[in-house]
Each structure stands twice: as C-alpha cells, then as structure tokens.
Design an enzyme around this catalytic site. Structure first.
Site, PDB file in Angstrom:
ATOM      1  CD  GLN A 153      -2.929  -1.113   2.295  1.00 25.01           C
ATOM      2  OE1 GLN A 153      -2.617  -1.682   3.324  1.00 25.01           O
ATOM      3  NE2 GLN A 153      -4.083  -0.473   2.178  1.00 25.01           N
ATOM      4  CG  HIS A 199       0.633  -4.527 -13.065  1.00 26.64           C
ATOM      5  ND1 HIS A 199       1.918  -5.017 -12.971  1.00 26.64           N
ATOM      6  CD2 HIS A 199       0.673  -3.299 -12.498  1.00 26.64           C
ATOM      7  CE1 HIS A 199       2.690  -4.127 -12.382  1.00 26.64           C
ATOM      8  NE2 HIS A 199       1.953  -3.073 -12.074  1.00 26.64           N
ATOM      9  CG  ASP A 251       3.041  -0.246 -10.856  1.00 32.81           C
ATOM     10  OD1 ASP A 251       2.712  -1.299 -10.271  1.00 32.81           O
ATOM     11  OD2 ASP A 251       2.927  -0.081 -12.087  1.00 32.81           O
ATOM     12  NE  ARG A 280      -0.008  -4.197  11.671  1.00 35.68           N
ATOM     13  CZ  ARG A 280      -1.092  -4.507  10.962  1.00 35.68           C
ATOM     14  NH1 ARG A 280      -2.109  -3.650  10.885  1.00 35.68           N
ATOM     15  NH2 ARG A 280      -1.177  -5.645  10.345  1.00 35.68           N
ATOM     16  CG  HIS A 291      -0.791  -5.882   5.340  1.00 35.74           C
ATOM     17  ND1 HIS A 291      -0.955  -5.220   6.532  1.00 35.74           N
ATOM     18  CD2 HIS A 291      -1.904  -5.600   4.624  1.00 35.74           C
ATOM     19  CE1 HIS A 291      -2.113  -4.560   6.531  1.00 35.74           C
ATOM     20  NE2 HIS A 291      -2.703  -4.775   5.377  1.00 35.74           N
ATOM     21  CG  ASN A 325      -3.284  -7.262   7.967  1.00 37.40           C
ATOM     22  OD1 ASN A 325      -3.456  -6.712   9.049  1.00 37.40           O
ATOM     23  ND2 ASN A 325      -4.042  -6.996   6.911  1.00 37.40           N
ATOM     24  CD  GLU A 326      -7.987  -6.771   8.296  1.00 34.67           C
ATOM     25  OE1 GLU A 326      -8.550  -6.918   7.192  1.00 34.67           O
ATOM     26  OE2 GLU A 326      -8.164  -5.781   9.010  1.00 34.67           O
ATOM     27  CG  ASN A 344      -6.194  -5.043  11.973  1.00 33.91           C
ATOM     28  OD1 ASN A 344      -5.353  -4.767  12.831  1.00 33.91           O
ATOM     29  ND2 ASN A 344      -5.867  -5.413  10.750  1.00 33.91           N
ATOM     30  CE1 TYR A 356      -9.560  -1.682   9.832  1.00 35.19           C
ATOM     31  CE2 TYR A 356      -9.835   0.671   9.501  1.00 35.19           C
ATOM     32  CZ  TYR A 356      -9.059  -0.464   9.429  1.00 35.19           C
ATOM     33  OH  TYR A 356      -7.775  -0.378   8.951  1.00 35.19           O
ATOM     34  CD  GLU A 374      -5.151  -2.596   9.494  1.00 38.79           C
ATOM     35  OE1 GLU A 374      -6.240  -2.344   8.944  1.00 38.79           O
ATOM     36  OE2 GLU A 374      -4.317  -3.387   9.032  1.00 38.79           O
TER      37      GLU A 374
HETATM   38  C1  PNW Z   1      -7.868  -3.619   6.411  1.00 41.78           C
HETATM   39  N1  PNW Z   1     -14.073  -4.925   5.285  1.00 41.78           N
HETATM   40  O1  PNW Z   1      -8.630  -4.182   5.398  1.00 41.78           O
HETATM   41  C2  PNW Z   1      -6.441  -3.855   5.953  1.00 41.78           C
HETATM   42  O2  PNW Z   1      -5.640  -4.520   6.888  1.00 41.78           O
HETATM   43  C3  PNW Z   1      -5.778  -2.623   5.435  1.00 41.78           C
HETATM   44  O3  PNW Z   1      -4.745  -2.993   4.567  1.00 41.78           O
HETATM   45  C4  PNW Z   1      -6.805  -1.713   4.769  1.00 41.78           C
HETATM   46  O4  PNW Z   1      -6.244  -0.647   4.091  1.00 41.78           O
HETATM   47  C5  PNW Z   1      -7.722  -1.233   5.877  1.00 41.78           C
HETATM   48  O5  PNW Z   1      -8.293  -2.320   6.594  1.00 41.78           O
HETATM   49  C6  PNW Z   1      -8.838  -0.304   5.402  1.00 41.78           C
HETATM   50  O6  PNW Z   1      -9.672  -0.963   4.517  1.00 41.78           O
HETATM   51  C7  PNW Z   1      -9.985  -4.296   5.434  1.00 41.78           C
HETATM   52  O7  PNW Z   1     -14.646  -4.971   4.160  1.00 41.78           O
HETATM   53  C8  PNW Z   1     -10.618  -4.410   4.220  1.00 41.78           C
HETATM   54  O8  PNW Z   1     -14.733  -5.073   6.354  1.00 41.78           O
HETATM   55  C9  PNW Z   1     -11.977  -4.622   4.162  1.00 41.78           C
HETATM   56  C10 PNW Z   1     -12.692  -4.721   5.334  1.00 41.78           C
HETATM   57  C11 PNW Z   1     -12.055  -4.595   6.564  1.00 41.78           C
HETATM   58  C12 PNW Z   1     -10.697  -4.391   6.606  1.00 41.78           C
END
Ligand code: PNW
Length: 484
Positions: free
Chosen positions: A35, A55, A67, A92, A137, A181-182, A322, A324, A392
């Site tokens: 990223q 790509h 890229d 991180r 990741h 990661n995830e 993580n 959100y 995260e």
């Molecule tokens: C995480 N969802 O991804 C990743 O670890 C990061 O690389 C990413 O940039 C960040 O969250 C923000 O999106 C996710 O759909 C992608 O619930 C999708 C989901 C959750 C986390």
C-alpha cells in the site's frame, strides 16, 4: 476572587477527572508494504500476487496500482521523520515477502530487500520508535500463488522458511511480530468474493481451505520463533485478528444467536483455533450439516487433526486487533441448500447498520465507537489474552486536509478504548492508527483515503502534508488524554 476560585476548581476537577492512557502506552500509526512502498520491480524484488492483480485491467478503480504508491521505498526516512514529528513511539509496517525472497523460497535471498528493512528499522530505532512488524500483509510471491497459494497446505512450510529469514535478520530489533494480517480478509475477498488478489470466486470451499492453511502457516512461524529465536530475542508473536462488533436487530433468541454466529464466523474462525485449539462449534456444526445435505461426504470446513490442533493452540502471545466498525444482524432461517455453497449461506445472517451511525467513504465502514469497548470486553471474557494492541482503526474520506470526520471517529473510538482500559481493566498496551499515510486502498485504489497525512499522488515527489487529524492525534499522544 470567588470567580477565580470557581475557575480553578473547574480546571482541577477536569484535570483530576480526565482519564489518561497508561504511562508507557504505545501510540503509533500503521501501513503495509504494497500500500505504501512502490518500487514494485526495483533492486531485485520479485512479483507478488498484488502486482499482477493490480496490473490486470478492470480489477482496481481508475486502473490504479501500487507501482509507486507513497514511494516509501525511497522516502522511508521522511516517513520516520513524520512519525517523530508527531511524537509517535511505535510504527506498524509490513515486510514484502517477494522483496526479500523474489520467488518466495529461500533459494534466492535479495540483499537489497534485506537492506531496505534494515535501514528502516535502524532509522526507527534512532528516533526511539518501536517497530511492530507484520510478516505478511497480502503480497504473496507470485511463484507461491502458482503453487496453489493459500489453498496449498505446503504454503505453511514456505511461510516458515521466510519467517525464519526475517527473524534471523531483524529479530534483535523487533519485539512485536504479527505473522499474517487479517487472513479472513484474504480468504473472503480473495477466494470467496474475488475482489482482492488472487480474485477467485470459489465460494463456500476455498474460503475455509484458505483459513485452514493460514492457521497452519501462522502456527509454523510461531513455533519457529518459539524454538529458535525466543530465548535470544525475547519478542512476542501473534496472528492478526480483524473483528467487528454485532448488535441483534430484535431481542429474539434467534437474533442473539445471529450475533454469536457472526462473531464466530468473522472473528472466532481465527481466535478460537489460536486460543482454544479448534474452530468455533457453530461453524463445525453448521458447515458439516450443510455439506452433508449438499451431498458431500466430508465437511467443507477442513477438520484439524489432533496434532494440528495442538500445534495451533496457544500461538498468540498477545492480541493484535484490527477494529473498524459494527453491524446490526438478524437470523435468516430459510437459506436453501443449493448447487453453489457459500460462507453467507453457511452463516445465515442478514446484516445492516444503525441509521444514526456516520458513514465513511468506504461502503462497509460506519462509526460506532462503543462497539470497540463491547468487542474488547467480549474478547477478554472469551479468550482471556494477556494483552491487546489495537493494530488498525481508522476512517476513510476522499482526502480533505481538514478531516473533521476522522477526528470525530478517532475521538470516539479512543475514548471507548480508554474506558475499556480504565473502567473495565482491559490490558490494552498500544494503538496504531490506520493509517499514517494516504495509500493504495486495495480494490478502491486511491479513491478512499485513510491517512492522517495527505499524500499527493499527482506529484512525482509524493509530497506529504499533515491533516488536521494528525495534529489532533499528536496532542492526544503528548498529553495521554483525549480532550486536552
Ligand atoms: C484492512 N471490510 O482491510 C487492511 O488490513 C488494510 O490494509 C486496509 O487498508 C484497511 O483495513 C482499510 O480498509 C480491510 O470490508 C478491508 O470489512 C476490508 C474490510 C475490513 C478491513
């Protein structure tokens, strides 16, 4: 006089009453190799599945790619200087597997790749910033994708060889490791929905095989650390968990079950094996039952052997979480058995959001700050880990410099995390906000921005500019309080 007395009393009560993060709390920000780094074919780096996926026309919005991204491959010193300027004490980042092992195997080791991360870590240490390092990741070496990727159980062995090389080279300076990661995002988005690399739609089957192989790979790396490096290096290793919080739509017992299933299928799928040694029972039962009705002689959810269970059980020295967002869920009873199985059918849950939750620029991300406190309590009560790092947590918009939405989001979530620490006694020892920089947001390309620092992707210099949220966050970090 009285007036000043009142003012003084107010100030005192506010400062006495204000909750404060623990003294050695790790406050930082996060990013990931594909990223931010760019340098996709420089200095001997091999191809990853994300290079190829991005790509391929049609996969990413606007045809964007990683890229160049934030060009952190060349600008890491500037990134570290920004972390320092903000007063952060942990960063991180992730290591690109094909930058170190161009074809994923130890047959070729790319010295320039090793040097890049050595230099980055040296720069961080010199600035008194703790590196928190993710081994993987999502940028799988292409060669290993061709060998079956996350569906091939042998990937665990390849991952182990890679992990050993990373521990050997960087382990003296790194105390916090994340293996993967995830994995849930790769397995659902990459193998079920097909909107992340490798872009496969093998619903209801590959997603569980991918989860199984991810757990084997994590456990392999964990034990390599444990037996070969821990005594000398004294760090901690874990698997990253991405979990949301869930509310029942009604008070019915069925909707309460829908909440438990959602937690199991999204969070327990990885947390249960590493803390308890097996998949959540609801997954075992439902997927076996549905597989049988579909005519399979086995469950689409792979069974662990007893040896695998004990190999995977107990492989988390801390929780890397993580977090959100939240969902409102309800039970769906009539998902039919059909010719195409899927995780959603197995889960049998409908989901939506509370209309009062603010919406971000990402379709899946809504702000529900109390959710993080409920989740931390749930994870503590269910798995009883010794410590948590929130690795995260963040908010997307379309790139405003005065990003008040992000401040409101972080303020809400950090307040709830602080309440969880102070009032609920949960041992959260660190927080790395997602993300330090605006960066390549996977299938969304550069259309959604998560950074506290703006990156100008039209400028070859990739100029970085602090947003309002970076200044706000820096204040939280320096005072240890949310509303200084
Ligand atoms: C995480 N969802 O991804 C990743 O670890 C990061 O690389 C990413 O940039 C960040 O969250 C923000 O999106 C996710 O759909 C992608 O619930 C999708 C989901 C959750 C986390």
């Amino acid at each position: 006089m009285l007036k000043y007395g009142v003012i003084l009393a107010c100030i005192l009560s506010i400062s006495l009453g204000a909750k404060t993060f623990p003294e050695n709390f790790l406050f930082g920000a996060a990013g990931a190799s594909y990223q931010i780094e760019g340098g996709w074919d420089e200095d001997g780096k091999g191809l990853s599945m994300w290079d190829v996926y991005a790509h391929t026309p049609g996969n990413i919005k606007n045809g964007d790619t990683g890229d160049i991204a934030c060009d952190s491959y060349h600008k890491y010193k500037e990134d570290v200087a920004l972390l320092k300027q903000l007063g952060l004490n942990v960063y991180r980042f992730s290591i690109s597997w094909p930058r170190i092992l161009p074809n994923g195997t130890p047959t070729q080791i790319n010295q320039a790749g090793l040097n890049y991360y050595k230099n980055l870590i040296k720069e961080l240490k010199a600035a008194d910033i703790e590196p928190l390092v993710t081994l993987y990741h999502w940028d799988l070496p292409l060669h290993l994708l061709e060998l079956g990727g996350w569906l091939n159980p042998r990937l665990a062995d390849y991952f182990g060889d890679y992990a050993r090389i990373v521990f050997e080279n960087f382990g003296d300076d790194v105390k916090y490791w994340i293996t993967l990661n995830e994995p849930g995002t790769t397995c659902t988005q990459g193998y079920e929905a097909g909107i992340h690399a490798p872009g496969l739609n093998l619903t209801g089957e590959a997603v569980y095989q991918c989860s199984y192989v991810s757990l084997l790979a994590h456990a392999k790396a964990y034990h390599i650390y444990d037996t070969e490096f821990r005594a000398k290096q004294g760090g901690k290793v874990t698997l990253n968990l991405a979990c949301g919080w869930y509310y029942p739509q009604t008070e019915s017992e069925e909707d309460a079950e829908a909440v438990r299933r959602s937690l199991d299928f999204n969070c327990g799928i990885y947390a249960d094996p590493i803390f308890k040694g097996n998949w959540p029972q609801s997954m075992i039962d439902r997927i076996r039952e549905r597989s049988k009705l579909e005519g399979y002689s086995f469950s689409r959810l792979p069974d662990f052997t007893e040896q695998e269970k004990s190999q995977i059980n107990g492989t988390a020295d801390y929780v890397s979480l993580n977090m959100y967002t939240s969902r409102v869920v309800w039970h769906i009873s009539d998902y039919p058995i059909g010719p195409i199985p899927s995780l959603d059918l197995d889960l049998s849950v409908g989901s939506g959001v509370d209309p009062s939750w603010p919406a971000s620029a990402s379709s899946w991300l809504f702000s529900d700050p109390p959710g993080v406190r409920y989740l931390l309590n749930y994870l503590r009560d269910t798995y009883n880990p010794s410590e948590f790092v929130i690795t995260e947590n963040g908010w997307s918009d379309v790139g405003d410099l005065d990003d008040q939405g992000r401040i409101a989001y972080w303020k809400g979530y950090l307040s709830n995390i602080l309440d969880a620490i102070v009032d609920d006694g949960i041992n959260v020892i660190g927080y790395t906000a997602w993300s330090l920089l605006d960066n390549f947001e996977w299938a969304e390309g550069y259309t959604q921005r998560f950074g506290m620092i703006q990156v100008d992707f039209n400028d070859p210099n990739r100029t970085r500019t602090l947003k309002s949220s970076a200044k706000w966050y820096s204040g939280v970090v320096s005072t240890g309080q949310i509303d200084p």
